[in-house]
Design an enzyme around this catalytic site. Sequence first.
Site, PDB file in Angstrom:
ATOM      1  CB  ALA A 155      -0.909  -0.019   1.228  1.00  0.00           C
ATOM      2  CB  ALA A 156       4.356   1.818  -0.589  1.00  0.00           C
ATOM      3  CB  THR A 203       5.520  -5.419  -6.661  1.00  0.00           C
ATOM      4  OG1 THR A 203       6.134  -5.989  -7.826  1.00  0.00           O
ATOM      5  CG2 THR A 203       4.369  -4.530  -7.114  1.00  0.00           C
ATOM      6  NE  ARG A 214      -3.393   5.803 -13.229  1.00  0.00           N
ATOM      7  CZ  ARG A 214      -3.419   4.523 -13.599  1.00  0.00           C
ATOM      8  NH1 ARG A 214      -4.205   4.134 -14.589  1.00  0.00           N
ATOM      9  NH2 ARG A 214      -2.685   3.628 -12.979  1.00  0.00           N
ATOM     10  CE1 TYR A 264       0.444  -5.722  -5.786  1.00  0.00           C
ATOM     11  CE2 TYR A 264      -0.635  -7.835  -5.429  1.00  0.00           C
ATOM     12  CZ  TYR A 264       0.439  -7.096  -5.903  1.00  0.00           C
ATOM     13  OH  TYR A 264       1.493  -7.729  -6.479  1.00  0.00           O
ATOM     14  CG  ASP A 304      -4.172  -0.814  -5.439  1.00  0.00           C
ATOM     15  OD1 ASP A 304      -3.941  -2.027  -5.240  1.00  0.00           O
ATOM     16  OD2 ASP A 304      -3.537  -0.125  -6.259  1.00  0.00           O
ATOM     17  CE  LYS A 335      -4.095   3.032  -5.841  1.00  0.00           C
ATOM     18  NZ  LYS A 335      -3.723   2.554  -7.186  1.00  0.00           N
ATOM     19  CD  GLU A 345       4.749  -6.920 -14.594  1.00  0.00           C
ATOM     20  OE1 GLU A 345       3.960  -5.967 -14.570  1.00  0.00           O
ATOM     21  OE2 GLU A 345       4.478  -8.030 -14.091  1.00  0.00           O
TER      22      GLU A 345
HETATM   23  C1  UD1 Z   1       1.533  -5.459 -10.842  1.00  0.00           C
HETATM   24  C2  UD1 Z   1       2.205  -6.721 -11.336  1.00  0.00           C
HETATM   25  C3  UD1 Z   1       1.480  -7.218 -12.600  1.00  0.00           C
HETATM   26  C4  UD1 Z   1       0.022  -7.438 -12.320  1.00  0.00           C
HETATM   27  C5  UD1 Z   1      -0.606  -6.175 -11.735  1.00  0.00           C
HETATM   28  C6  UD1 Z   1      -2.006  -6.464 -11.256  1.00  0.00           C
HETATM   29  C7  UD1 Z   1       4.540  -6.488 -10.749  1.00  0.00           C
HETATM   30  C8  UD1 Z   1       5.906  -6.171 -11.236  1.00  0.00           C
HETATM   31  N1  UD1 Z   1       3.567  -6.428 -11.640  1.00  0.00           N
HETATM   32  O1  UD1 Z   1       1.719  -4.497 -11.874  1.00  0.00           O
HETATM   33  O2  UD1 Z   1       2.060  -8.431 -13.045  1.00  0.00           O
HETATM   34  O3  UD1 Z   1      -0.654  -7.807 -13.502  1.00  0.00           O
HETATM   35  O4  UD1 Z   1       0.151  -5.709 -10.589  1.00  0.00           O
HETATM   36  O5  UD1 Z   1      -2.646  -5.280 -10.915  1.00  0.00           O
HETATM   37  O6  UD1 Z   1       4.368  -6.823  -9.594  1.00  0.00           O
HETATM   38  N2  UD1 Z   1       3.507  -0.935  -4.686  1.00  0.00           N
HETATM   39  C9  UD1 Z   1       4.229  -0.634  -3.569  1.00  0.00           C
HETATM   40  N3  UD1 Z   1       5.539  -0.281  -3.698  1.00  0.00           N
HETATM   41  C10 UD1 Z   1       6.154  -0.226  -4.904  1.00  0.00           C
HETATM   42  C11 UD1 Z   1       5.411  -0.545  -6.044  1.00  0.00           C
HETATM   43  C12 UD1 Z   1       4.074  -0.898  -5.908  1.00  0.00           C
HETATM   44  O7  UD1 Z   1       3.726  -0.667  -2.455  1.00  0.00           O
HETATM   45  O8  UD1 Z   1       7.345   0.094  -4.934  1.00  0.00           O
HETATM   46  C13 UD1 Z   1       2.110  -1.317  -4.536  1.00  0.00           C
HETATM   47  C14 UD1 Z   1       1.176  -0.304  -5.194  1.00  0.00           C
HETATM   48  O9  UD1 Z   1       0.748   0.646  -4.246  1.00  0.00           O
HETATM   49  C15 UD1 Z   1       0.036  -1.174  -5.647  1.00  0.00           C
HETATM   50  C16 UD1 Z   1       0.678  -2.523  -5.917  1.00  0.00           C
HETATM   51  O10 UD1 Z   1       1.891  -2.518  -5.224  1.00  0.00           O
HETATM   52  O11 UD1 Z   1      -0.930  -1.362  -4.638  1.00  0.00           O
HETATM   53  C17 UD1 Z   1       0.877  -2.815  -7.392  1.00  0.00           C
HETATM   54  O12 UD1 Z   1       1.776  -1.863  -7.917  1.00  0.00           O
HETATM   55  P1  UD1 Z   1       1.653  -1.311  -9.371  1.00  0.00           P
HETATM   56  O13 UD1 Z   1       2.731  -0.402  -9.655  1.00  0.00           O
HETATM   57  O14 UD1 Z   1       0.263  -0.838  -9.614  1.00  0.00           O
HETATM   58  O15 UD1 Z   1       1.887  -2.672 -10.209  1.00  0.00           O
HETATM   59  P2  UD1 Z   1       1.498  -2.916 -11.692  1.00  0.00           P
HETATM   60  O16 UD1 Z   1       2.442  -2.201 -12.566  1.00  0.00           O
HETATM   61  O17 UD1 Z   1       0.061  -2.615 -11.895  1.00  0.00           O
HETATM   62 CA    CA Z   2      -0.269  -0.150 -11.852  1.00  0.00          CA
END
Ligand code: UD1
Ligand code: CA
Length: 453
Positions: free
Chosen positions: A9-10, A79, A15, A100, A102, A22, A152
């Site tokens: 949740a970071a 992630t 958007r 997650y 969100d 969020k 990805e």
């Molecule tokens: C990620 C997955 C993707 C999947 C999708 C589903 C990875 C690399 N990719 O992509 O395969 O289809 O979710 O929605 O994992 N977050 C953190 N810290 C970070 C980065 C992200 O806490 O450094 C949290 C975000 O707040 C979010 C979640 O992790 O809740 C997913 O991050 P996001 O960047 O949205 O991943 P996607 O690119 O959508």
């Molecule tokens: Ca995303």
Amino acid sequence: MTLEVVILAAGQGTRMRSSLPKVLHPIAGKPMVGHVVDTVRSLKASGIYLVVGHGADKVRASLAADDVAFVEQLEQLGTGHAVTQALPKLSENSQVLILYGDVPLIKAATLEKLLVHATATSLGLLTVKLDNPSGYGRIIRDEQQKVAAIVEQKDANEQQLAVQEINTGILAVTSKQLNRWLPQLSNNNAQGEYYLTDIIAMAYQEGTLIETVQPASTAEVEGVNNRLQLAELERVYQLEQADKLMTAGVSLADPARLDVRGELSTARDVFIDVGCIFEGQVELAEGVEVGPYSILKNARLGPGVKLAAFSHLEDVTLDGDNQVGPFARLRPGTHLETGAKIGNFVETKKTQVGQGAKINHLSYIGDADVGANANIGAGTITCNYDGVNKHFTKIGAGAFIGSNSSLVAPVEIGAGATVGAGSTITRKVDDNALAVTRAKQLQKANWPKPVKK
Ligand code: UD1
Ligand code: CA
């Protein structure tokens, strides 16, 4: 093995265009991430770790609880990096569920199916097939249809982009596996991030089985990135509440026009008209009818209570067979005993209304005790506030208060007493007495009307 849960949740949530992080945006009045935490609680996890970053202080303040620990991710490097921050906190030998903040509507039953596969020799991955998989990580399978990797969107070739099975992001592993794989992640990819998804290829290469599980519906794994998606999931959630209510014996005038933002418990043959909102803890006993556009917060309604349109109730108890409204406002501390009746444009606060008593029109009754079968006439006001302190009014059983009377508290009206219409009562009225303070009527016969000059 014990169960530990890491909730990511970071992220910033740009958007949403909001100063609220969020994951704190509400679904049914509760922060999204709060839904995830509550679902996890039902799994009896021994540890819940929330990885926070953007708006960390607000998230901590909103979710502080004995069973939730916070892990700060100072920079959002992906992630995989996010889960790595929680790694030192995890037990040596546990199952670890990664969720997650969100993705609020994930169900415990789906997670239980997934957890079965978090063993020394396998892991569980939640996937779905989408008509439009754009944006998601794709599930890559080998010739034997075994999952071999997640690629990805931004790193995928044309063939991989055509794959419709996608990674929901939710997975179940063991802490031992994470300790083995996470330190090997690199950020050598299109986004320069540490992808959690890269652990799948590592698992495949060492012969760990990757078992996929699907949710009962795609809404369970839908994430919220903007307010449109938030509103869509709100409706999904509300329709689920409506289904549950109807299954439990409640009739809804329109299942699409109901909002439950708390816990609504119901008995048989309850009827709820359109546009009603239920907040906090609300209990509706058998045969209760809730009129259109009523709002109930922390209310207990006994059998046979009928609320007419636009009734607004908060922190109240109605014993049963009460009729209320339309346009009634029952404020905190109102208690209606059996058969008591509240009519239109009546406001009550900290008031006990005895059995069969009636306050039918245009009144304010606050800090009062109204005896059984008393009749409070239209426009009666308890003047309970002197500008500094609140004072109490006691109205005895069977008393009759004439219309447009002011009862200046502290004051007592005796049982069976009558107050003449238009009176301002400042002193005690004895049992069965009549009190009138209105000025005597004056009459001038054949009075000449003024004429225009
Ligand atoms: C990620 C997955 C993707 C999947 C999708 C589903 C990875 C690399 N990719 O992509 O395969 O289809 O979710 O929605 O994992 N977050 C953190 N810290 C970070 C980065 C992200 O806490 O450094 C949290 C975000 O707040 C979010 C979640 O992790 O809740 C997913 O991050 P996001 O960047 O949205 O991943 P996607 O690119 O959508
Ligand atoms: Ca995303």
